[in-house]
Design a protein around this motif. Sequence first.
Motif, PDB file in Angstrom:
ATOM      1  N   SER A 198     -15.919   3.644   1.037  1.00 47.44           N
ATOM      2  CA  SER A 198     -14.589   3.033   0.929  1.00 47.44           C
ATOM      3  C   SER A 198     -13.921   3.460  -0.371  1.00 47.44           C
ATOM      4  O   SER A 198     -14.384   3.140  -1.465  1.00 47.44           O
ATOM      5  CB  SER A 198     -14.702   1.507   0.976  1.00 47.44           C
ATOM      6  OG  SER A 198     -13.451   0.930   0.658  1.00 47.44           O
TER       7      SER A 198
ATOM      8  N   LEU B 131     -10.926   2.518  -1.239  1.00 45.36           N
ATOM      9  CA  LEU B 131     -10.123   1.413  -1.750  1.00 45.36           C
ATOM     10  C   LEU B 131     -11.008   0.418  -2.500  1.00 45.36           C
ATOM     11  O   LEU B 131     -10.664  -0.027  -3.596  1.00 45.36           O
ATOM     12  CB  LEU B 131      -9.382   0.722  -0.610  1.00 45.36           C
ATOM     13  CG  LEU B 131      -8.419   1.621   0.166  1.00 45.36           C
ATOM     14  CD1 LEU B 131      -7.789   0.873   1.325  1.00 45.36           C
ATOM     15  CD2 LEU B 131      -7.325   2.144  -0.738  1.00 45.36           C
ATOM     16  N   ARG B 132     -12.150   0.091  -1.912  1.00 44.98           N
ATOM     17  CA  ARG B 132     -13.036  -0.877  -2.572  1.00 44.98           C
ATOM     18  C   ARG B 132     -13.569  -0.326  -3.886  1.00 44.98           C
ATOM     19  O   ARG B 132     -13.773  -1.058  -4.841  1.00 44.98           O
ATOM     20  CB  ARG B 132     -14.199  -1.242  -1.660  1.00 44.98           C
ATOM     21  CG  ARG B 132     -13.817  -2.225  -0.597  1.00 44.98           C
ATOM     22  CD  ARG B 132     -14.958  -3.108  -0.211  1.00 44.98           C
ATOM     23  NE  ARG B 132     -15.181  -4.141  -1.222  1.00 44.98           N
ATOM     24  CZ  ARG B 132     -16.013  -5.143  -1.067  1.00 44.98           C
ATOM     25  NH1 ARG B 132     -16.690  -5.268   0.047  1.00 44.98           N
ATOM     26  NH2 ARG B 132     -16.174  -6.034  -1.992  1.00 44.98           N
TER      27      ARG B 132
ATOM     28  N   PHE C 211      -6.580   5.396   5.199  1.00 46.52           N
ATOM     29  CA  PHE C 211      -6.856   6.022   3.898  1.00 46.52           C
ATOM     30  C   PHE C 211      -8.078   5.437   3.184  1.00 46.52           C
ATOM     31  O   PHE C 211      -8.284   5.713   2.014  1.00 46.52           O
ATOM     32  CB  PHE C 211      -5.627   5.903   2.979  1.00 46.52           C
ATOM     33  CG  PHE C 211      -4.544   6.877   3.349  1.00 46.52           C
ATOM     34  CD1 PHE C 211      -4.486   8.142   2.784  1.00 46.52           C
ATOM     35  CD2 PHE C 211      -3.594   6.537   4.296  1.00 46.52           C
ATOM     36  CE1 PHE C 211      -3.503   9.042   3.146  1.00 46.52           C
ATOM     37  CE2 PHE C 211      -2.606   7.437   4.663  1.00 46.52           C
ATOM     38  CZ  PHE C 211      -2.559   8.699   4.088  1.00 46.52           C
ATOM     39  N   ASP C 212      -8.861   4.631   3.889  1.00 51.25           N
ATOM     40  CA  ASP C 212      -9.960   3.982   3.180  1.00 51.25           C
ATOM     41  C   ASP C 212     -11.173   4.889   2.986  1.00 51.25           C
ATOM     42  O   ASP C 212     -12.046   4.582   2.196  1.00 51.25           O
ATOM     43  CB  ASP C 212     -10.377   2.688   3.911  1.00 51.25           C
ATOM     44  CG  ASP C 212     -11.309   1.857   3.064  1.00 51.25           C
ATOM     45  OD1 ASP C 212     -11.222   1.975   1.821  1.00 51.25           O
ATOM     46  OD2 ASP C 212     -12.140   1.125   3.621  1.00 51.25           O
TER      47      ASP C 212
ATOM     48  N   VAL D 194     -11.487  -4.727   2.266  1.00 52.94           N
ATOM     49  CA  VAL D 194     -10.237  -4.021   2.557  1.00 52.94           C
ATOM     50  C   VAL D 194      -9.577  -4.576   3.819  1.00 52.94           C
ATOM     51  O   VAL D 194      -8.353  -4.637   3.928  1.00 52.94           O
ATOM     52  CB  VAL D 194     -10.519  -2.512   2.695  1.00 52.94           C
ATOM     53  CG1 VAL D 194      -9.285  -1.757   3.170  1.00 52.94           C
ATOM     54  CG2 VAL D 194     -10.978  -1.963   1.358  1.00 52.94           C
TER      55      VAL D 194
ATOM     56  N   SER E   7      -3.938  -2.800  -3.969  1.00 52.56           N
ATOM     57  CA  SER E   7      -5.119  -1.927  -4.000  1.00 52.56           C
ATOM     58  C   SER E   7      -5.605  -1.704  -5.422  1.00 52.56           C
ATOM     59  O   SER E   7      -6.736  -1.311  -5.636  1.00 52.56           O
ATOM     60  CB  SER E   7      -4.804  -0.589  -3.334  1.00 52.56           C
ATOM     61  OG  SER E   7      -3.641  -0.029  -3.894  1.00 52.56           O
TER      62      SER E   7
ATOM     63  N   PHE F 185       0.834  -1.191   0.000  1.00 53.68           N
ATOM     64  CA  PHE F 185       0.000   0.000   0.000  1.00 53.68           C
ATOM     65  C   PHE F 185       0.881   1.258   0.000  1.00 53.68           C
ATOM     66  O   PHE F 185       0.734   2.103  -0.853  1.00 53.68           O
ATOM     67  CB  PHE F 185      -0.979   0.020   1.172  1.00 53.68           C
ATOM     68  CG  PHE F 185      -1.947   1.162   1.065  1.00 53.68           C
ATOM     69  CD1 PHE F 185      -2.900   1.170   0.062  1.00 53.68           C
ATOM     70  CD2 PHE F 185      -1.887   2.238   1.928  1.00 53.68           C
ATOM     71  CE1 PHE F 185      -3.780   2.246  -0.080  1.00 53.68           C
ATOM     72  CE2 PHE F 185      -2.760   3.308   1.796  1.00 53.68           C
ATOM     73  CZ  PHE F 185      -3.713   3.312   0.792  1.00 53.68           C
TER      74      PHE F 185
ATOM     75  N   ALA G  43      -2.552   7.127  -3.367  1.00 53.38           N
ATOM     76  CA  ALA G  43      -2.301   7.417  -1.952  1.00 53.38           C
ATOM     77  C   ALA G  43      -0.953   8.114  -1.790  1.00 53.38           C
ATOM     78  O   ALA G  43      -0.820   9.051  -0.993  1.00 53.38           O
ATOM     79  CB  ALA G  43      -2.342   6.120  -1.138  1.00 53.38           C
ATOM     80  N   TYR G  44       0.029   7.664  -2.549  1.00 53.96           N
ATOM     81  CA  TYR G  44       1.371   8.283  -2.495  1.00 53.96           C
ATOM     82  C   TYR G  44       1.283   9.771  -2.857  1.00 53.96           C
ATOM     83  O   TYR G  44       1.841  10.632  -2.170  1.00 53.96           O
ATOM     84  CB  TYR G  44       2.280   7.526  -3.460  1.00 53.96           C
ATOM     85  CG  TYR G  44       3.628   8.154  -3.705  1.00 53.96           C
ATOM     86  CD1 TYR G  44       4.635   8.109  -2.745  1.00 53.96           C
ATOM     87  CD2 TYR G  44       3.899   8.795  -4.912  1.00 53.96           C
ATOM     88  CE1 TYR G  44       5.874   8.684  -2.989  1.00 53.96           C
ATOM     89  CE2 TYR G  44       5.134   9.364  -5.159  1.00 53.96           C
ATOM     90  CZ  TYR G  44       6.114   9.304  -4.196  1.00 53.96           C
ATOM     91  OH  TYR G  44       7.337   9.873  -4.433  1.00 53.96           O
TER      92      TYR G  44
ATOM     93  N   LEU H 104      -8.871   4.901  -4.852  1.00 50.50           N
ATOM     94  CA  LEU H 104      -7.567   5.199  -4.254  1.00 50.50           C
ATOM     95  C   LEU H 104      -6.712   3.935  -4.271  1.00 50.50           C
ATOM     96  O   LEU H 104      -6.951   2.999  -3.502  1.00 50.50           O
ATOM     97  CB  LEU H 104      -7.753   5.686  -2.803  1.00 50.50           C
ATOM     98  CG  LEU H 104      -6.526   6.364  -2.202  1.00 50.50           C
ATOM     99  CD1 LEU H 104      -6.362   7.779  -2.743  1.00 50.50           C
ATOM    100  CD2 LEU H 104      -6.625   6.429  -0.688  1.00 50.50           C
ATOM    101  N   ASP H 105      -5.735   3.892  -5.161  1.00 55.84           N
ATOM    102  CA  ASP H 105      -4.769   2.793  -5.113  1.00 55.84           C
ATOM    103  C   ASP H 105      -3.483   3.325  -4.473  1.00 55.84           C
ATOM    104  O   ASP H 105      -3.429   4.485  -4.036  1.00 55.84           O
ATOM    105  CB  ASP H 105      -4.530   2.191  -6.504  1.00 55.84           C
ATOM    106  CG  ASP H 105      -3.952   3.204  -7.487  1.00 55.84           C
ATOM    107  OD1 ASP H 105      -3.512   4.291  -7.057  1.00 55.84           O
ATOM    108  OD2 ASP H 105      -3.942   2.909  -8.693  1.00 55.84           O
ATOM    109  N   SER H 106      -2.471   2.495  -4.432  1.00 56.52           N
ATOM    110  CA  SER H 106      -1.276   2.915  -3.677  1.00 56.52           C
ATOM    111  C   SER H 106      -0.581   4.119  -4.311  1.00 56.52           C
ATOM    112  O   SER H 106      -0.040   4.966  -3.617  1.00 56.52           O
ATOM    113  CB  SER H 106      -0.311   1.743  -3.504  1.00 56.52           C
ATOM    114  OG  SER H 106      -0.252   0.958  -4.645  1.00 56.52           O
ATOM    115  N   MET H 107      -0.618   4.221  -5.650  1.00 56.47           N
ATOM    116  CA  MET H 107       0.018   5.374  -6.277  1.00 56.47           C
ATOM    117  C   MET H 107      -0.747   6.655  -5.993  1.00 56.47           C
ATOM    118  O   MET H 107      -0.160   7.706  -5.729  1.00 56.47           O
ATOM    119  CB  MET H 107       0.125   5.156  -7.794  1.00 56.47           C
ATOM    120  CG  MET H 107       1.294   4.336  -8.226  1.00 56.47           C
ATOM    121  SD  MET H 107       2.853   4.755  -7.417  1.00 56.47           S
ATOM    122  CE  MET H 107       3.102   6.436  -7.930  1.00 56.47           C
TER     123      MET H 107
ATOM    124  N   ARG I  34      -7.745  -7.610   2.481  1.00 56.78           N
ATOM    125  CA  ARG I  34      -7.065  -7.560   1.188  1.00 56.78           C
ATOM    126  C   ARG I  34      -5.543  -7.501   1.336  1.00 56.78           C
ATOM    127  O   ARG I  34      -4.797  -7.965   0.488  1.00 56.78           O
ATOM    128  CB  ARG I  34      -7.552  -6.350   0.392  1.00 56.78           C
ATOM    129  CG  ARG I  34      -7.137  -6.403  -1.055  1.00 56.78           C
ATOM    130  CD  ARG I  34      -7.499  -5.162  -1.801  1.00 56.78           C
ATOM    131  NE  ARG I  34      -8.918  -5.066  -2.074  1.00 56.78           N
ATOM    132  CZ  ARG I  34      -9.444  -4.115  -2.850  1.00 56.78           C
ATOM    133  NH1 ARG I  34      -8.675  -3.201  -3.399  1.00 56.78           N
ATOM    134  NH2 ARG I  34     -10.742  -4.078  -3.060  1.00 56.78           N
TER     135      ARG I  34
END
Lengths: 324, 88
Positions: B31, B33-34, B68-69, A318, A214, A189, B43-44, B38-41, A321
């Motif tokens: 959510s 993420l679901r 961050f969800d 989540v 994610s 993540f 979020a970055y 919002l994926d990790s990039m 996951r």
Amino acid sequence: MPVASSAEASRPPLISLADLVYLLYPVLPIRAVRALARLQASWFRVTERQRWRAVRANLAAFMEGTAGQGSADLLTRRFFTYRQIRRAFIVLGPKLDGASLDRFFPLEGLEHLDRALAAERGVVLLGSHLNSMCGFLARYQLQRRGYDARLSLPVDEPPFLESRVRRLLDRLAGRPPNAIFDGLLRIQFNVRPLMRALAERAAVLMVGDGWHSSGFVEAELLGRRVLLTSGPIGAAYAAGAPVIPLFCDGIPGECVRLCLEEPILPPPGAGPAEAVRVMVRDFAGRLDRRLRANPACWEHWQEPHALDEMARLSDRPVSTRYRV
Amino acid sequence: VVASVEATVTGFLQAHYPDNPDARALVQGASLLRSGLLDSMAAYELVGILERRYGIEILDAEIVPENFDSIRQIEGLVARKLGDASRR
């Protein structure tokens, strides 16, 4: 990469069977390690019955229409044998000299890495769960040639912590404990450690078919529609870092070639999302060819209904996951 | 600050996904993420924006899905960081 949970990993056992291999190598030849692994595989048929069935069902489904039931049995036995040999090499890793590494884990395609690093950027070395644990040895092979190779894992603590007895043996031999996991990058993540490493021009070993992610991209794998993580390729794309596939191809205990391939390139003119999609599908195609040539060595087979699960990864809540 | 964080996050996501109806109809507890917003990039990038805008430092250990969800969780994180900073 199948790994122990952090909780499990934080309680190293007192002693393990691997300690015997560690203690006796190289007096104990590799053919004896292979024989021991075959014995263990037979034992797992009894003690890991559910996992054995899961592997067999996955392999039988993979081979449907192309081979008989006997082949599924044979491949299942090989799967468990190879798994044990890989684990033995993880244990032996810190003891292997250059000649042994070159014999059991020869590196191929270094020119792709050299060309990529000449651009003064870091590189993502994108591996897979095909003999994935051999990626630990790939890092050794690269480091001993002077590359700044770093390993990423989605867990805080190293998996397969040494037993307390092996720590004692390490201490007596003057080796650091868990040396094979030195400098581990924890990337799950949070990709900031990866971006830092790429900015420092490191070659970061990751896996492109991991389940804890994610973001995913739909791709074809072994004749099925599955979801593959977009994380490593997405991060590399954002950092302007090349992606070089690294497949651990071959038979553990005989020879697993560490094959660096031509870089996966973004299509010209595509936007970021489309570029990542195309690149992930390019990786899927390359992984597909490797898996079909070496089906008993994909570690995901031990997950029940592996390909079905891979089609549903984005449905996972989540809360689970990211749990490894 | 809470309203400001919400505006920052929704603005960021809408700029990232201008054609995605989910990004336009964000609710605080949804959510991220679901929904795939919002994926990790992402979020970055969002972490960098939050750090610059609010003068906070978000640690690696705090960049976890649990923070961050949803917009509410991100607001909570920023509020905690601002509270920590004001106590120092």
